[in-house]
Motif scaffolding. Structure first.
Motif, short mmCIF file in Angstrom:
data_model
loop_
_atom_site.label_atom_id
_atom_site.label_comp_id
_atom_site.label_asym_id
_atom_site.label_seq_id
_atom_site.Cartn_x
_atom_site.Cartn_y
_atom_site.Cartn_z
N SER A 168 34.30 37.51 33.03
CA SER A 168 33.83 36.57 34.69
C SER A 168 35.21 36.20 35.50
N GLU A 169 36.16 35.96 34.67
CA GLU A 169 38.04 35.91 35.13
C GLU A 169 38.07 36.89 35.26
N ALA A 170 38.09 38.21 35.14
CA ALA A 170 39.12 39.43 35.19
C ALA A 170 38.51 40.17 36.87
N ILE A 171 37.20 39.58 37.60
CA ILE A 171 36.27 40.60 38.13
C ILE A 171 37.47 39.62 39.43
N PHE A 172 37.77 38.62 39.21
CA PHE A 172 38.57 37.83 40.70
C PHE A 172 40.16 37.98 41.25
N ALA A 173 40.55 38.27 39.40
CA ALA A 173 42.06 38.56 39.92
C ALA A 173 42.47 39.83 40.60
N GLU A 174 43.39 39.27 40.87
CA GLU A 174 44.18 40.68 41.96
C GLU A 174 44.10 42.03 41.67
N PRO A 175 44.04 43.04 42.63
CA PRO A 175 44.31 43.20 43.72
C PRO A 175 42.32 42.91 43.81
N ASN A 176 41.54 42.24 43.61
CA ASN A 176 40.13 42.01 44.00
C ASN A 176 39.78 41.57 44.92
N ARG A 177 38.90 41.97 45.63
CA ARG A 177 38.52 41.18 47.08
C ARG A 177 37.02 40.52 46.94
N VAL A 178 36.17 41.02 46.41
CA VAL A 178 35.42 41.14 46.34
C VAL A 178 34.71 39.62 45.80
N ARG A 179 33.38 38.33 46.37
CA ARG A 179 33.65 37.45 45.80
C ARG A 179 32.05 36.82 46.66
N PHE A 180 31.10 37.02 45.89
CA PHE A 180 29.76 36.37 46.50
C PHE A 180 28.65 35.47 45.92
N ALA A 181 29.05 35.75 44.26
CA ALA A 181 28.71 35.07 43.03
C ALA A 181 29.67 34.28 41.83
N GLU A 182 29.06 33.28 41.29
CA GLU A 182 29.95 32.66 40.50
C GLU A 182 29.63 32.95 38.90
N VAL A 183 30.29 34.02 38.15
CA VAL A 183 29.83 34.66 37.11
C VAL A 183 30.78 33.53 35.70
N PRO A 184 29.08 33.30 35.07
CA PRO A 184 29.90 31.98 34.15
C PRO A 184 30.70 33.09 32.49
#
Length: 357
Positions: free
Chosen positions: A67-83
């Motif tokens: 859930s944290e790793a998917i928002f680490a650089e260089p990822n750019r996409v964010r449209f939902a919060e993941v627990p």
């Protein structure tokens, strides 16, 4: 009907969109829902998908919860919060998954300090039903390593990139011999460049227009496009995208199809330019110019959500080898190329149990 236990190789923007999408749609169980092709796929809902393992080479992602790793650089996409999902990202082998010019962008781990895990063992321990391959384009050796790991672990394989596994007779036979389903190759977007190009091409043919030439030029600013600035890494990508269109035309047509340039400020936005030249009634010229602009990574997530549920149905039914219906519908380079309306009928028949695979 139980959970669908999914492992992922490569937690880039596409995988991030898939994981966010499962959270985004988890409470949506009926009705006409934007973004989903099937709310209910053979009894399985989106919320039945759970992620049980993930493999990466990015040092910023390894050791963190998915859930944290998917928002680490260089990822750019964010449209939902993941627990928190309670699943730690494991170091996978680097192999050819990272081109020399991408080591900085991908924040590759130090091979002297980090040892990759035994992927097959992790798959067994996690109880994964299937492994979804999201490695970067050009990862020939890496894709085959993960396919072998899936075979060894006894789980299905979903190949989202343009390395040929499901569409390769030798690999298809391996999965059939192990009594495991495989789906691929090279995932289509929900409404992307390839599907739009196919629709326009079919329109020409259905209305009696001869296609004389066509091109499809794509530009974008995410790491997928940066990775493909090296022509050698997108060799199979060009084959996959070109065959997806040319397979519809019963004669040879000059084409140029595939990624064209990396434009960093576009971010995850992808822009596609399509041109078709033809001859219509009276042998008079007809031209179509189309421009498509989409958020690239989430555009395929809804398709993969269907593929995952289709593969689980195959596992439930004991189907083995390449899944012809879902592959023809959802991938650019499937084992069998057919028009999209036919592929859709095959999928609906498969869901109802009227088609074996």
């Amino acid at each position: 009907m139980g959970k669908i236990r999914v492992a992922i190789a490569g937690l880039g923007n596409c995988a991030s969109a898939l994981i966010q999408g499962v959270e985004f749609y988890k409470d949506r169980v009926e009705g006409n829902i934007p973004g989903l092709m099937h709310v209910n796929f053979g009894g399985y809902l989106v919320r039945d998908i759970e992620f049980v393992a993930a493999f990466e080479v990015n040092a910023l992602k390894i050791g963190r919860d998915i859930s944290e790793a998917i928002f680490a650089e260089p990822n750019r996409v964010r449209f939902a919060e993941v627990p928190p999902l309670g699943v730690e990202v494991m170091p996978g082998p680097i192999l050819d998954g990272v081109a020399p010019h991408m080591r900085s962008s991908f924040r590759v781990y130090n091979e002297e300090e980090v040892e990759p895990v035994d992927v097959a063992e992790v798959l067994k321990e996690s109880g994964a039903d299937m492994l979804v391959n999201y490695l970067p384009v050009g990862s020939r050796e890496g894709t085959r390593y993960y396919a072998e790991a899936a075979l060894e672990a006894g789980c299905a394989f979903v190949n989202c990139i343009p390395e040929f596994i499901a569409s390769d007779e030798t690999w298809a036979r391996k999965f059939e011999e192990r009594r495991l389903p495989v789906a691929g190759d090279d995932i289509k977007s929900q409404v992307g460049a390839t599907i739009l190009h196919r629709v326009l091409t079919e329109l020409f043919l259905d209305r009696g227009v001869k296609v004389e030439a066509t091109y499809q030029l794509n530009i974008g600013g995410n790491t997928d496009f940066e990775n493909m600035t090296v022509e050698e890494r997108l060799k199979t990508k060009r084959i996959s995208k070109t065959e997806a269109v040319k397979s519809l035309v019963p004669y040879d047509v000059p084409t140029r199809i595939g990624p064209s340039d990396y434009v960093p400020f576009l971010g995850d936005t992808k822009i596609c330019y399509i041109k078709l030249l033809g001859r219509s009634f009276g042998d008079l010229p007809i031209k179509v110019n189309a421009k498509l602009q989409v958020e690239d990574s989430p555009n395929s997530a809804g398709v993969v959500i269907d593929v995952i549920r289709g593969v689980k149905l195959a596992l439930d039914r004991g189907v083995r080898g390449p899944l012809i219906s879902i592959s023809s519908y959802a991938f650019k380079h499937p084992p069998v190329q057919v028009p999209d309306d036919q592929a859709k009928r095959w999928v609906e028949d498969f869901i109802k149990g009227e088609r074996e695979r």
